[in-house]
Design an enzyme around this catalytic site. Structure first.
Site, PDB file in Angstrom:
ATOM      1  N   GLU A  26      52.750 -54.585  24.826  1.00  0.00           N
ATOM      2  CA  GLU A  26      52.183 -53.230  24.873  1.00  0.00           C
ATOM      3  C   GLU A  26      51.661 -52.899  26.273  1.00  0.00           C
ATOM      4  O   GLU A  26      51.552 -53.781  27.136  1.00  0.00           O
ATOM      5  CB  GLU A  26      51.056 -53.077  23.847  1.00  0.00           C
ATOM      6  CG  GLU A  26      49.879 -53.992  24.128  1.00  0.00           C
ATOM      7  CD  GLU A  26      48.543 -53.393  23.722  1.00  0.00           C
ATOM      8  OE1 GLU A  26      48.246 -52.241  24.099  1.00  0.00           O
ATOM      9  OE2 GLU A  26      47.783 -54.101  23.038  1.00  0.00           O
ATOM     10  N   LYS A  87      46.465 -42.550  26.721  1.00  0.00           N
ATOM     11  CA  LYS A  87      46.520 -43.651  25.754  1.00  0.00           C
ATOM     12  C   LYS A  87      47.251 -43.111  24.529  1.00  0.00           C
ATOM     13  O   LYS A  87      46.730 -42.234  23.847  1.00  0.00           O
ATOM     14  CB  LYS A  87      45.098 -44.098  25.408  1.00  0.00           C
ATOM     15  CG  LYS A  87      45.003 -45.074  24.237  1.00  0.00           C
ATOM     16  CD  LYS A  87      43.542 -45.390  23.907  1.00  0.00           C
ATOM     17  CE  LYS A  87      43.412 -46.040  22.546  1.00  0.00           C
ATOM     18  NZ  LYS A  87      42.009 -46.155  22.121  1.00  0.00           N
ATOM     19  N   ALA A 142      44.910 -46.386  14.031  1.00  0.00           N
ATOM     20  CA  ALA A 142      46.276 -46.140  13.540  1.00  0.00           C
ATOM     21  C   ALA A 142      47.117 -47.423  13.586  1.00  0.00           C
ATOM     22  O   ALA A 142      48.179 -47.482  12.964  1.00  0.00           O
ATOM     23  CB  ALA A 142      46.936 -45.049  14.370  1.00  0.00           C
ATOM     24  N   LYS A 160      38.304 -58.355  17.409  1.00  0.00           N
ATOM     25  CA  LYS A 160      36.960 -58.526  17.974  1.00  0.00           C
ATOM     26  C   LYS A 160      35.907 -58.037  16.997  1.00  0.00           C
ATOM     27  O   LYS A 160      36.165 -57.130  16.211  1.00  0.00           O
ATOM     28  CB  LYS A 160      36.809 -57.627  19.199  1.00  0.00           C
ATOM     29  CG  LYS A 160      37.592 -58.021  20.378  1.00  0.00           C
ATOM     30  CD  LYS A 160      37.052 -57.229  21.564  1.00  0.00           C
ATOM     31  CE  LYS A 160      37.819 -57.583  22.802  1.00  0.00           C
ATOM     32  NZ  LYS A 160      39.184 -57.017  22.772  1.00  0.00           N
TER      33      LYS A 160
HETATM   34  N1  PSU Z   1      41.688 -54.356  21.475  1.00  0.00           N
HETATM   35  C1  PSU Z   1      41.656 -55.162  22.551  1.00  0.00           C
HETATM   36  N2  PSU Z   1      42.340 -54.819  23.665  1.00  0.00           N
HETATM   37  C2  PSU Z   1      43.067 -53.667  23.734  1.00  0.00           C
HETATM   38  C3  PSU Z   1      43.105 -52.822  22.581  1.00  0.00           C
HETATM   39  C4  PSU Z   1      42.413 -53.198  21.479  1.00  0.00           C
HETATM   40  O1  PSU Z   1      41.019 -56.188  22.519  1.00  0.00           O
HETATM   41  O2  PSU Z   1      43.675 -53.376  24.767  1.00  0.00           O
HETATM   42  C5  PSU Z   1      43.939 -51.581  22.616  1.00  0.00           C
HETATM   43  C6  PSU Z   1      45.293 -51.825  21.941  1.00  0.00           C
HETATM   44  O3  PSU Z   1      46.290 -51.111  22.625  1.00  0.00           O
HETATM   45  C7  PSU Z   1      45.089 -51.239  20.558  1.00  0.00           C
HETATM   46  C8  PSU Z   1      44.197 -50.069  20.869  1.00  0.00           C
HETATM   47  O4  PSU Z   1      46.291 -50.833  19.915  1.00  0.00           O
HETATM   48  O5  PSU Z   1      43.316 -50.546  21.862  1.00  0.00           O
HETATM   49  C9  PSU Z   1      43.456 -49.582  19.652  1.00  0.00           C
HETATM   50  O6  PSU Z   1      42.778 -48.414  19.969  1.00  0.00           O
HETATM   51  P1  PSU Z   1      42.017 -47.609  18.809  1.00  0.00           P
HETATM   52  O7  PSU Z   1      40.902 -48.517  18.380  1.00  0.00           O
HETATM   53  O8  PSU Z   1      41.547 -46.365  19.486  1.00  0.00           O
HETATM   54  O9  PSU Z   1      43.019 -47.371  17.738  1.00  0.00           O
END
Ligand code: PSU
Ligand code: MN
Length: 307
Positions: A26, A87, A142, A160
């Site tokens: 990613e 993003k 999502a 986390k």
């Molecule tokens: N958690 C991490 N590092 C990251 C992300 C999440 O430890 O880089 C990133 C990933 O790309 C994940 C996104 O898909 O954040 C999730 O964002 P949200 O919680 O806004 O859905």
């Protein structure tokens, strides 16, 4: 109406044509997950680890409105330093294309594009999940609904504790997503090898995981799989060290009213600052470790598909 396919790098196109092993990666981790230059070093290092383990890396992103799988070095360099990059989760891709934007793809968007390209396995650090306080905010990534509808196996180091881990596991259960821990009974918590929760399943080799993937898809489940690979012992942080830091960062986000798509990037950056870079070091090691397992799975999976 035919489905779109991302533009493939020559190396990824060759590997797909010959049924070779490929690992999708990613790019939100590059654009929003780590500071420069650690993000670039990590991206290049992770690609090298995939190659060393017999697979071809396919970093996925949107570049100037174009969907891409497999980036050249100069493109990774540009992405790592770009300011104001979008993003993009799966829902944001079409608008990014129309507007000619450059976007880092989240786990959700990367799964979708990997699937369209025909890539079965994807390595990352951590997936998004159910945020703490989601009963008030409804903030659920999502990534989790994508796992419930797109057939990509995602290798991560657990989630986390910026998230509500128990609720995240419940949500994955509802979405019919198998959660398989590699070499352990425990569901890991990214920086630490244990979260206090068990994974649904344990498998001990990349070959077994590849077979489980194969059967999961043959059963027509239509869902992805989440493979949880604990951070290597030597790189793991202690609960005492990281839990307080995470709690401080979550409190600060609440006080400042940070939410929606800004929340996760804010928490990641704040944890890095508050831990004086210790969290970033652990993050880099666990992503490399995930790339290694994903590449081994991809080699085994490619062999199964040829049978
Ligand atoms: N958690 C991490 N590092 C990251 C992300 C999440 O430890 O880089 C990133 C990933 O790309 C994940 C996104 O898909 O954040 C999730 O964002 P949200 O919680 O806004 O859905
Ligand atoms: Mn969210």
């Amino acid at each position: 109406m035919s489905l779109l396919k991302p533009k493939l790098s020559p190396e990824v196109a060759d590997a797909l044509a010959s049924g070779g092993a490929i690992v999708a990666l990613e790019s939100t981790i590059i654009t929003h997950g780590m500071p420069y230059p650690a993000n670039l070093e990590t991206a290049l290092g992770v690609e090298a680890v995939v190659r060393e383990n017999g697979a071809v890396p396919a970093t996925i992103a949107v570049i100037d409105g174009e969907l891409r799988a497999g980036l050249e070095r100069d493109e990774l360099e540009k992405l790592a330093q770009a300011k104001g990059v979008v993003k993009a989760s799966g829902r944001d891709l079409a608008v990014a294309m129309v507007r000619g934007q450059t976007a880092g793809t989240t786990v959700s968007a990367t799964m979708l594009l990997a699937d369209l390209a025909g890539i079965d396995i994807f390595a990352t650090g951590g997936v998004g999940g159910v945020h703490r306080g989601a009963e008030q905010t409804f903030d659920i990534s999502a990534d989790l609904t994508e796992l419930g509808r797109t057939k990509t196996a995602v290798v991560c180091a657990g989630v986390k504790s910026i998230l509500d881990i128990a609720k995240t596991l419940e949500y994955l259960e509802t979405q019919r997503v198998p959660v398989i821990a590699y070499g352990t009974e425990d569901f890991p918590a990214f920086f630490t090898r244990q979260s206090g929760y068990k994974a649904d399943h344990r498998l001990d080799t990349a070959e077994e995981i590849a077979r489980a993937m194969f059967l999961h898809h043959q059963l027509g489940t239509g869902t992805g799989l989440l493979i949880a690979n604990p951070i290597p012992e030597a790189a793991a942080l202690t609960h005492d060290f990281i839990d307080g830091t995470i709690a401080d960062a979550v409190r600060e986000a609440e006080e400042r009213g940070i939410g929606r798509k800004e929340l996760t990037p804010f928490l990641l950056a704040r944890i890095n600052e508050l831990s004086k870079g210790e969290s970033l070091k652990a993050n880099i090691e666990l992503v490399r470790n995930n790339a290694r397992l994903a590449a081994k799975m991809a080699v085994a999976y490619a062999a199964l598909k040829k049978q």
